[in-house]
Each structure stands twice: as structure tokens, then as C-alpha cells.
Design an enzyme around this catalytic site. Structure first.
Site, PDB file in Angstrom:
ATOM      1  N   HIS A   1      94.133  99.746  67.379  1.00 33.95           N
ATOM      2  CA  HIS A   1      95.214 100.712  67.145  1.00 33.95           C
ATOM      3  C   HIS A   1      96.538  99.968  67.067  1.00 33.95           C
ATOM      4  O   HIS A   1      96.740  98.961  67.745  1.00 33.95           O
ATOM      5  CB  HIS A   1      95.271 101.750  68.278  1.00 33.95           C
ATOM      6  CG  HIS A   1      96.281 102.829  68.024  1.00 33.95           C
ATOM      7  ND1 HIS A   1      96.167 103.712  66.977  1.00 33.95           N
ATOM      8  CD2 HIS A   1      97.435 103.146  68.662  1.00 33.95           C
ATOM      9  CE1 HIS A   1      97.204 104.537  66.997  1.00 33.95           C
ATOM     10  NE2 HIS A   1      97.995 104.213  68.007  1.00 33.95           N
TER      11      HIS A   1
ATOM     12  N   HIS B   1     103.655 106.350  65.864  1.00 39.14           N
ATOM     13  CA  HIS B   1     102.281 106.006  65.474  1.00 39.14           C
ATOM     14  C   HIS B   1     101.545 107.229  64.970  1.00 39.14           C
ATOM     15  O   HIS B   1     101.982 108.366  65.141  1.00 39.14           O
ATOM     16  CB  HIS B   1     101.518 105.354  66.637  1.00 39.14           C
ATOM     17  CG  HIS B   1     101.097 106.305  67.716  1.00 39.14           C
ATOM     18  ND1 HIS B   1      99.947 106.135  68.427  1.00 39.14           N
ATOM     19  CD2 HIS B   1     101.664 107.422  68.206  1.00 39.14           C
ATOM     20  CE1 HIS B   1      99.816 107.104  69.321  1.00 39.14           C
ATOM     21  NE2 HIS B   1     100.851 107.895  69.202  1.00 39.14           N
TER      22      HIS B   1
ATOM     23  N   CYS C   1      96.589 104.851  61.690  1.00 43.42           N
ATOM     24  CA  CYS C   1      97.602 104.047  62.378  1.00 43.42           C
ATOM     25  C   CYS C   1      98.115 102.895  61.533  1.00 43.42           C
ATOM     26  O   CYS C   1      99.328 102.715  61.345  1.00 43.42           O
ATOM     27  CB  CYS C   1      97.092 103.556  63.728  1.00 43.42           C
ATOM     28  SG  CYS C   1      95.684 102.419  63.668  1.00 43.42           S
TER      29      CYS C   1
END
Length: 171
Positions: free
Chosen positions: A133, A145, A85
Site C-alpha cells: 500500500h 490515499h 493506491c
């Protein structure tokens, strides 16, 4: 040879859930092993209609992140064809000449805080507490993402990821 076992507890929970759904008048059909029970993320860049970013650097970052759609996830990977990420957001902003910290937690302190209602394309959105994240907002409630193993870089609604924490504007 590999065998698949389902625990008694798991089967019981599945049976209880099936009983509730069938009791509610919802019919279920068997799924094949390759079927998905969720809406697949968008990985086709022709389907994505991001809003224009407020700055040239943010636009380069958004365009760069979207150009990675379909690339693989890899823990600790920073590109050019495999990303985690924060590797994706680092790679995208690096293309715009902006240096970001490497991890999602460190990135969550970069730039300035942005209220969720004021998100603009290029803003970084963070999830979980503590942050674990990050995705890049592209407008219309969507973000790009790199989420986890087996899932390619994709566009998903921000609300599709549990545990929204904060957002930051880095340019």
C-alpha cells in the site's frame, strides 16, 4: 432474499467484548447498520491544510492527489475518477511530469529513502511487508490515499494505517 448470519464464535467474541466494556463502566448503545465505529476520513478538500511542498513538482502532485478526494477506489484503477493506491500516486506525479512505476511495491524503490521524521509533502509512504500500500504525505502527519473498496480517496493520519514500512522522495 439475503439473510445475515452471525457465527456462534463471532457472537461469543462480541458478547465477551461487551462484557469487558460494560464491566469497565462503559455504556454502549446499539448501532444502526449504516453507522461507522471509526472516525471518517477527510474527503472535503476545504478541511485539509497541507503544508507547502519543497519542490514545484511535489506541489503539483500533492494538489492533484487532493483534487481526487471523494473519488472511488477500484483495484488496478489509474483514474481519472477511480483509483487504487498506486494508481493515485502515479496519476498525481504524472500531472507533475514525473513517471513512477505502476505498483506500490515498485514505487517503494523509486527515488531516495526518507526517514519518517523527515517526511515532506509529496513523499510517498509505504505500508506492509512486503509493501502492498502507498499514500502521499501532505504534512502535519497526514497523507492522501485510496485505500480499499467502499472507501473514497481520503486524507487520513499516517498512523491510521497499520504496518508503516518506509518512505521515498521521488522529486
Amino acid at each position: 432474499m439475503t439473510t445475515l448470519r452471525t457465527s456462534t464464535r463471532h457472537r461469543s467474541l462480541r458478547a465477551a467484548g461487551l462484557a469487558v466494556l460494560t464491566g469497565a463502566g462503559i455504556a454502549l448503545s446499539p448501532l444502526t447498520a449504516s453507522a461507522s465505529t471509526t472516525t471518517p476520513p477527510i474527503t472535503d478538500p476545504t478541511v485539509v491544510a497541507p503544508l507547502p511542498a519543497p519542490t514545484a513538482a511535489a506541489q503539483v502532485a500533492v494538489d492533484t492527489a487532493l483534487a481526487q478526494l471523494g473519488d472511488s477506489y477500484g483495484w488496478g484503477a489509474t483514474g481519472p475518477d477511480v483509483f487504487d493506491c498506486s494508481g493515485l500516486t502515479t496519476f498525481a506525479y504524472q500531472a507533475a511530469g514525473v513517471q513512477l512505476p505502476r505498483t506500490s511495491r515498485a514505487q517503494s524503490t523509486a527515488g531516495v529513502h526518507v526517514d519518517r521524521a523527515n517526511l515532506q509533502p509529496g513523499d510517498l509512504v509505504f505500508f506492509y511487508d512486503p509493501v502492498g500500500h502507498v499514500g502521499m504525505y501532505i504534512g502535519n502527519g497526514q497523507m492522501v490515499h485510496s485505500s480499499t473498496y467502499g472507501q473514497p480517496v481520503a486524507v487520513v493520519p499516517v498512523d491510521a494505517v497499520w504496518g508503516y514500512n518506509t518512505a521515498r522522495r521521488v522529486v
